[in-house]
Design a protein around this motif. Structure first.
Motif, mmCIF file in Angstrom:
data_model
loop_
_atom_site.group_PDB
_atom_site.id
_atom_site.type_symbol
_atom_site.label_atom_id
_atom_site.label_comp_id
_atom_site.label_asym_id
_atom_site.label_seq_id
_atom_site.Cartn_x
_atom_site.Cartn_y
_atom_site.Cartn_z
ATOM 1 N N ILE A 1 -23.341 14.781 7.721
ATOM 2 C CA ILE A 1 -23.156 16.131 7.187
ATOM 3 C C ILE A 1 -22.471 17.039 8.214
ATOM 4 O O ILE A 1 -21.473 17.706 7.896
ATOM 5 C CB ILE A 1 -24.504 16.715 6.710
ATOM 6 C CG1 ILE A 1 -24.975 15.939 5.469
ATOM 7 C CG2 ILE A 1 -24.382 18.196 6.395
ATOM 8 C CD1 ILE A 1 -26.355 16.313 4.985
ATOM 9 N N PRO A 2 -22.947 17.086 9.484
ATOM 10 C CA PRO A 2 -22.180 17.858 10.490
ATOM 11 C C PRO A 2 -20.769 17.317 10.703
ATOM 12 O O PRO A 2 -19.837 18.090 10.936
ATOM 13 C CB PRO A 2 -23.016 17.699 11.770
ATOM 14 C CG PRO A 2 -24.391 17.402 11.303
ATOM 15 C CD PRO A 2 -24.214 16.598 10.047
ATOM 16 N N ARG B 1 -13.344 12.363 2.117
ATOM 17 C CA ARG B 1 -13.805 10.973 2.027
ATOM 18 C C ARG B 1 -15.206 10.809 2.621
ATOM 19 O O ARG B 1 -15.989 9.986 2.158
ATOM 20 C CB ARG B 1 -12.792 10.050 2.711
ATOM 21 C CG ARG B 1 -11.582 9.777 1.836
ATOM 22 C CD ARG B 1 -10.360 9.308 2.587
ATOM 23 N NE ARG B 1 -9.298 8.911 1.660
ATOM 24 C CZ ARG B 1 -8.527 9.776 1.007
ATOM 25 N NH1 ARG B 1 -8.680 11.072 1.202
ATOM 26 N NH2 ARG B 1 -7.606 9.341 0.167
ATOM 27 N N VAL B 2 -15.518 11.598 3.659
ATOM 28 C CA VAL B 2 -16.883 11.607 4.186
ATOM 29 C C VAL B 2 -17.832 12.202 3.148
ATOM 30 O O VAL B 2 -18.917 11.665 2.894
ATOM 31 C CB VAL B 2 -16.950 12.414 5.503
ATOM 32 C CG1 VAL B 2 -18.393 12.513 5.995
ATOM 33 C CG2 VAL B 2 -16.082 11.762 6.566
ATOM 34 N N MET B 3 -17.414 13.307 2.523
ATOM 35 C CA MET B 3 -18.247 13.923 1.485
ATOM 36 C C MET B 3 -18.455 12.969 0.311
ATOM 37 O O MET B 3 -19.563 12.864 -0.231
ATOM 38 C CB MET B 3 -17.600 15.223 0.993
ATOM 39 C CG MET B 3 -18.341 15.863 -0.175
ATOM 40 S SD MET B 3 -17.579 17.383 -0.748
ATOM 41 C CE MET B 3 -18.297 18.544 0.404
ATOM 42 N N GLN B 4 -17.410 12.266 -0.081
ATOM 43 C CA GLN B 4 -17.510 11.308 -1.184
ATOM 44 C C GLN B 4 -18.531 10.217 -0.859
ATOM 45 O O GLN B 4 -19.369 9.852 -1.693
ATOM 46 C CB GLN B 4 -16.141 10.693 -1.450
ATOM 47 C CG GLN B 4 -16.092 9.763 -2.657
ATOM 48 C CD GLN B 4 -14.717 9.115 -2.804
ATOM 49 O OE1 GLN B 4 -14.173 8.585 -1.839
ATOM 50 N NE2 GLN B 4 -14.169 9.177 -4.005
ATOM 51 N N PHE C 1 -18.139 17.136 17.109
ATOM 52 C CA PHE C 1 -17.554 15.834 17.411
ATOM 53 C C PHE C 1 -18.349 15.093 18.487
ATOM 54 O O PHE C 1 -18.533 13.877 18.412
ATOM 55 C CB PHE C 1 -16.096 15.991 17.844
ATOM 56 C CG PHE C 1 -15.149 16.204 16.704
ATOM 57 C CD1 PHE C 1 -14.972 15.226 15.736
ATOM 58 C CD2 PHE C 1 -14.438 17.394 16.577
ATOM 59 C CE1 PHE C 1 -14.105 15.424 14.668
ATOM 60 C CE2 PHE C 1 -13.570 17.590 15.517
ATOM 61 C CZ PHE C 1 -13.402 16.607 14.558
ATOM 62 N N LEU C 2 -18.817 15.823 19.477
ATOM 63 C CA LEU C 2 -19.606 15.182 20.531
ATOM 64 C C LEU C 2 -20.906 14.611 19.976
ATOM 65 O O LEU C 2 -21.361 13.544 20.401
ATOM 66 C CB LEU C 2 -19.905 16.189 21.647
ATOM 67 C CG LEU C 2 -18.767 16.408 22.653
ATOM 68 C CD1 LEU C 2 -19.027 17.646 23.499
ATOM 69 C CD2 LEU C 2 -18.571 15.191 23.543
ATOM 70 N N THR C 3 -21.519 15.310 19.013
ATOM 71 C CA THR C 3 -22.727 14.791 18.374
ATOM 72 C C THR C 3 -22.431 13.475 17.659
ATOM 73 O O THR C 3 -23.190 12.500 17.762
ATOM 74 C CB THR C 3 -23.293 15.817 17.378
ATOM 75 O OG1 THR C 3 -23.589 17.029 18.063
ATOM 76 C CG2 THR C 3 -24.554 15.296 16.714
ATOM 77 N N THR C 4 -21.322 13.443 16.942
ATOM 78 C CA THR C 4 -20.935 12.221 16.231
ATOM 79 C C THR C 4 -20.642 11.091 17.210
ATOM 80 O O THR C 4 -21.082 9.951 17.020
ATOM 81 C CB THR C 4 -19.688 12.486 15.364
ATOM 82 O OG1 THR C 4 -19.951 13.590 14.496
ATOM 83 C CG2 THR C 4 -19.334 11.258 14.542
ATOM 84 N N SER D 1 -31.795 17.153 13.581
ATOM 85 C CA SER D 1 -33.187 16.736 13.381
ATOM 86 C C SER D 1 -33.728 17.243 12.049
ATOM 87 O O SER D 1 -34.449 16.523 11.342
ATOM 88 C CB SER D 1 -34.065 17.251 14.527
ATOM 89 O OG SER D 1 -33.627 16.751 15.765
ATOM 90 N N SER D 2 -33.384 18.477 11.703
ATOM 91 C CA SER D 2 -33.850 19.041 10.430
ATOM 92 C C SER D 2 -33.300 18.267 9.249
ATOM 93 O O SER D 2 -34.027 17.972 8.290
ATOM 94 C CB SER D 2 -33.441 20.517 10.329
ATOM 95 O OG SER D 2 -34.006 21.273 11.381
ATOM 96 N N VAL D 3 -32.006 17.929 9.309
ATOM 97 C CA VAL D 3 -31.412 17.140 8.224
ATOM 98 C C VAL D 3 -32.072 15.765 8.148
ATOM 99 O O VAL D 3 -32.361 15.252 7.065
ATOM 100 C CB VAL D 3 -29.886 16.999 8.425
ATOM 101 C CG1 VAL D 3 -29.290 16.107 7.339
ATOM 102 C CG2 VAL D 3 -29.210 18.361 8.405
#
Length: 744
Positions: free
Chosen positions: A108-109, A305-308, A364-367, A424-426
Motif C-alpha cells: 500500500i505505501p 498495476r500494484v493497485m490491481q 522507497f526505502l521501506t520497500t 505496522s498499523s496496516v
C-alpha cells in the motif's frame, strides 16, 4: 514410434508464425528503469547537489545511494529467478515471500510512492518549461495538471505505445548527455570544488541525500511491469542490474563535469545550469522534458498495476474490489489508472519538488528494506523450495536491509518512526481481517528454524529460574468441558505450551478424520481467543490412551510437565482413573484435577483459597498456580488467601509471624490466615472457611496402596465446597526455589 505421453493440441501449441506476447528485457525493464533513474532529479537538482556538498560529497552520495539500490537489485534478482513474478512487482515478491499481511503492509505505501512519483515528474516537467519560457511561470501548476492527464491517457490507451514512446525519449537523453560532455564552463576560471564552497545557505549532507535518493529508485519501474513481461525471471535481473550500472556511470561522471564548469553558488541558484554549460543548450531541454515525461509514464504504468494486484489479492476492502478489473487483451488496469490519476492530481496541487522528494525516499526505502529482508530470510533458511538461478548470499541482502534502515534514520528519524507505525498499523489491520492466501510464505520456515534452534538449546534438566507449566489438558470435546480449557489458558498466559488432548475409541475414526477433528478443535480455540494446540489419540481404553499420549507427546526436552484432568465422573472407572494418576506421578508429571461445581463455575473470580502445608512439594506448586491464575486478565482482581490450620493459640502466634514474613519475601500478594483448630475436625474448618471462596486449592497425597479409597475420601472432603483444584506435584522438583527466585 509416437510418444504416448505427448499430447498435441492446436489451441495449446504455438505456431512458428505466432509472436510471443509481452515485453522483452530492453523495452520492458532496462528502458523504463534507466529513464526513471536518469530523470528530473538529474537535470534540475544535480547541480544543486554538487553546489551544496561539493565534488567528493556528491560522489559519496551517488555511491551510497547506488550501493543501496544495487544490493536491493541483487535481492530482487534472487526472488525473481526463483518464482514467476506476476503483476504487482515488488508487492508480489514480498507477499509471496513474507506473507500476504507483510506484502499488503508494504504494498500500500509502495503504491502511494509510485503514484506520487508521477506528480514529482510532471511538476519537474512544468518547472523546466517555466524556466525555459518565462512567460509560462504563472501557469506552472496548470501545465503540470495537463501533463499529468495526458500521461495518464497514454497509459490508459496502451502500455505498448507508452513503452515505444520511451525509445525516442532515450535518444533525446543520450543527445543531451553528449552535448553536456562537449560543453564549456560558465567561467574559464572555474575550478573543481572538492568539498564544496559551503555557501552561506548551503544544506546539510543528509538533507541533500534525501533530495537526491529518488533519482536512483528507478529499479521499481521495470519490476512493476512484471505482469507485462515475456519472461520476468530473465528480464528483471538483466534489465535491472544493467540499468543500475548505467545510471551509476552517468551519475559519477556528471559531478565532475558540473564541478569543472561552474562554481557552487551558480550550481545552487540555477536549476537549468546544464543548459548553460552544454554544447547545444536546447538538447538539455529536450532531455529534461523527455526524462520527466518518461519517468512519469513509467510510474503511471507501475502504480495502477500494484493497485490491481492489491485488489485481486483481497488486500483492499471489498468495496474496492473493482480496482482489480483488467481491460482489453493485455489485462491493463485502466480503472486503477483513473483512480491513480485522481490521487496524482491532488499531489500536483502541492507543487513542490523539494517537499515531495524526501517523502518518496521514505516510501522507497521501506520497500527496499522489506525486499532485502525477504530475500535474506529465504536465502538464510535454505528451504528446498527456494532455488533461484541468480544466487545471492544472505549477508548481502542483510547488508542492504541495514543500509536502508540506517539511511532512513539519518534522513529523518521522526519520519522513519511514522513510516514504521503506518506499515505496522496496516499489517495489524490485515492480520485481524484473517486474509487467506493460496500460496505459502517464508514465515513457516522462520518459525521452524527458530523452534529447531530453541529445542536444541534447551536443557533436559528443568530450570527453576524459568519454570512454567506446560499443560496437557484432557478435556475431550472443548465445547463440553470448556472450564478445563479456560483454566489452562488462564495459567499459561500465552507464554507456555498448552495442548487440548482427547482419547477416542480405536476404530471410531480413520487417520484423515482424526486430523480434521484436530483442525476443528484448533479453529474453535482460535474463535474463543485461546492460543492452544490440539492432539487426539485413539486407544481401546481412555486411561491407557492418556498415559500413552503423555509418554509420547513432545519433542526433546519440550514435553508437558503438567497434566490437567477433569474429576472422575463414574465410580466404576475410579480404579483405572487413580491408577492413571499414580502412573503420571511416576512419570514425573504434575497432576492437577479440576473438580467443577457446574452451578457455581468460577464464581466472581474474586477469591482463591489455598490450603497450605508448607513450601515443599504440593504447597509450592499450589502457590505458583494460584499466582499465575491471579495474574491473568480474568482473575486479576482476585485475592489469594493462604490458609493454615494449627492446634492452639500458642502455635498460631509463632506460625502467623513466620508465614507473614514468608509471604512478603515471596512477593505473590497472598494474605495469610492461620486458623486455630480448637478440637474441630479439618473437614468442618475447610467447609466453613472456604464456602464463600470462588476457587479452592487442596493438595493430594502421593500415590499409595488403595489409592482409590483415598481419592474417594478426598471427594467426600470436597463435597459442599466451591470449584476445587486437587494438586499433586511431581516428585523431587524444588518448587520452593521457583517461588524464591521469581521464576514464574
Amino acid at each position: 514410434m509416437k510418444n504416448p505421453f505427448r499430447q498435441h493440441s492446436p489451441s495449446s501449441s504455438p505456431t512458428p508464425s505466432e509472436p510471443e506476447k509481452g515485453l522483452g528485457t530492453f523495452g520492458g525493464v532496462y528502458t523504463p528503469s534507466l529513464l526513471t533513474i536518469l530523470g528530473v532529479i538529474m537535470y534540475l537538482r544535480f547541480g544543486w547537489v554538487v553546489g551544496n556538498v561539493g565534488l567528493f560529497g556528491s560522489l559519496i552520495i551517488v555511491t551510497l545511494s547506488t550501493a543501496i539500490t544495487f544490493l536491493t537489485s541483487l535481492s530482487i534478482c534472487a526472488i525473481a529467478t526463483d518464482r514467476v513474478v506476476k503483476a504487482g512487482g515488488a508487492y508480489y515478491m514480498i507477499s509471496r515471500s513474507l506473507g500476504i499481511e507483510t506484502g499488503g503492509a508494504v504494498g500500500i505505501p509502495l503504491y502511494f510512492a509510485q503514484a506520487i512519483s508521477v506528480a514529482l515528474y510532471t511538476i519537474g516537467f512544468a518547472e523546466s518549461l517555466t524556466l525555459a519560457f518565462e512567460g509560462l511561470v504563472q501557469h506552472q501548476r496548470l501545465i503540470a495538471i495537463v501533463t499529468t492527464i495526458l500521461v495518464a491517457i497514454l497509459a490508459i490507451a496502451s502500455a505498448q505505445i507508452a513503452i515505444k514512446a520511451q525509445y525516442f525519449i532515450m535518444a533525446a537523453i543520450a543527445l543531451s548527455l553528449i552535448c553536456l560532455i562537449f560543453g564549456s564552463p560558465v567561467d574559464p576560471n572555474t575550478h573543481i570544488e572538492l568539498w564544496g564552497a559551503k555557501p552561506q545557505n548551503s544544506e546539510p549532507f543528509w538533507t541533500v541525500f534525501a533530495v537526491f535518493f529518488p533519482a536512483v529508485t528507478g529499479i521499481m519501474a521495470g519490476v512493476n511491469m512484471s505482469g507485462d513481461l515475456r519472461s520476468p525471471s530473465r528480464s528483471i535481473p538483466i534489465g535491472t542490474l544493467a540499468a543500475v550500472g548505467t545510471g551509476y556511470v552517468v551519475y559519477m561522471a556528471l559531478p565532475i563535469i558540473l564541478a569543472m564548469r561552474a562554481d557552487a553558488l551558480t550550481l545552487i541558484e540555477n536549476p537549468l545550469i546544464m543548459q548553460q554549460i552544454s554544447l547545444w543548450g536546447p538538447s538539455v531541454l529536450l532531455g529534461v522534458w523527455g526524462a520527466t515525461l518518461s519517468s512519469a509514464i513509467g510510474s503511471i504504468l507501475g502504480a495502477p498495476r500494484v493497485m490491481q494486484a492489491l485488489a485481486r489479492d483481497g488486500i483492499l476492502p471489498r468495496w474496492l474490489k473493482f480496482l482489480g478489473t483488467g481491460s482489453g487483451p493485455e489485462d491493463e488496469p485502466r480503472i486503477a489508472t483513473v483512480v491513480t490519476l485522481g490521487l496524482v492530481l491532488v499531489a500536483v496541487a502541492l507543487g513542490d519538488l523539494n517537499l515531495i522528494a524526501p517523502v518518496l525516499s521514505m516510501f522507497f526505502l521501506t520497500t527496499y528494506l522489506v525486499l532485502n529482508v525477504a530475500a535474506g530470510i529465504e536465502s538464510f533458511l535454505r528451504s528446498p523450495s527456494f532455488r533461484p538461478s541468480f544466487r545471492v548470499h544472505w549477508s548481502l541482502s542483510l547488508l542492504g536491509a541495514v543500509g536502508c534502515l540506517g539511511v532512513m534514520f539519518l534522513l529523518n528519524a521522526v519520519a522513519t518512526i511514522m513510516a514504521a507505525l503506518i506499515v505496522s498499523s496496516v499489517y495489524i489491520w490485515l492480520e485481524r481481517r484473517e486474509l487467506q492466501s493460496a500460496w505459502g510464505d517464508v514465515r513457516q520456515g522462520v518459525w521452524m528454524a527458530l523452534v529447531r534452534t530453541g529445542i536444541n538449546r534447551l536443557d533436559y534438566t528443568a530450570d527453576t529460574k524459568n519454570w512454567r507449566p506446560h499443560i496437557l489438558v484432557f478435556s475431550g470435546a472443548p465445547t463440553r468441558r470448556w472450564h478445563l480449557v479456560e483454566f489452562a489458558a488462564n495459567l499459561t498466559h500465552k507464554r507456555s505450551l498448552f495442548t487440548v488432548a482427547s482419547v477416542i475409541p480405536t476404530g471410531s475414526r480413520d487417520p484423515a478424520k482424526q486430523l480434521e477433528m484436530e483442525a476443528t478443535i484448533r479453529e474453535y480455540l482460535e474463535k474463543r481467543g485461546v492460543q492452544g494446540l490440539a492432539r487426539l489419540i485413539s486407544a481401546p481404553d481412555p486411561f491407557i490412551g492418556a498415559e500413552r499420549l503423555v509418554e509420547a507427546y513432545g519433542i526433546g526436552p519440550l514435553v508437558p510437565n503438567t497434566i490437567l484432568l477433569g474429576d472422575s465422573e463414574q465410580a466404576s472407572h475410579r480404579g483405572s482413573y487413580c491408577q492413571m494418576i499414580a502412573n503420571l506421578h511416576q512419570a514425573r508429571r504434575n497432576v492437577v484435577i479440576l473438580r467443577d461445581v457446574e452451578e457455581r463455575g468460577f464464581g466472581r473470580r474474586k477469591r482463591i483459597d489455598v490450603w497450605w502445608g508448607g513450601l515443599q512439594a504440593n504447597g509450592g506448586l499450589m502457590l505458583i498456580l494460584a499466582y499465575l491464575l491471579r495474574t491473568s486478565l480474568e482473575w486479576r482482581s482476585a485475592e489469594i488467601n493462604l490458609k493454615l490450620v494449627v492446634a492452639n493459640n500458642a502455635a498460631a502466634q509463632a506460625t502467623r509471624k513466620n508465614v507473614e514474613n514468608l509471604t512478603k519475601q515471596l512477593r505473590i500478594g497472598a494474605r495469610s490466615q492461620v486458623i486455630e483448630a480448637k478440637g474441630r475436625p479439618f473437614p468442618e474448618i475447610l467447609r466453613r472457611s472456604s464456602q464463600s471462596a470462588d476457587l479452592v486449592f487442596l493438595g493430594m497425597a502421593k500415590p499409595m496402596d488403595d489409592y482409590t479409597s483415598y481419592y474417594e475420601r478426598l471427594q467426600d472432603l470436597a463435597t459442599g465446597l466451591p470449584t476445587t483444584v486437587f494438586v499433586l506435584a511431581e516428585p523431587d522438583f524444588a518448587f520452593s526455589e521457583v517461588l524464591q527466585e521469581g521464576g514464574v
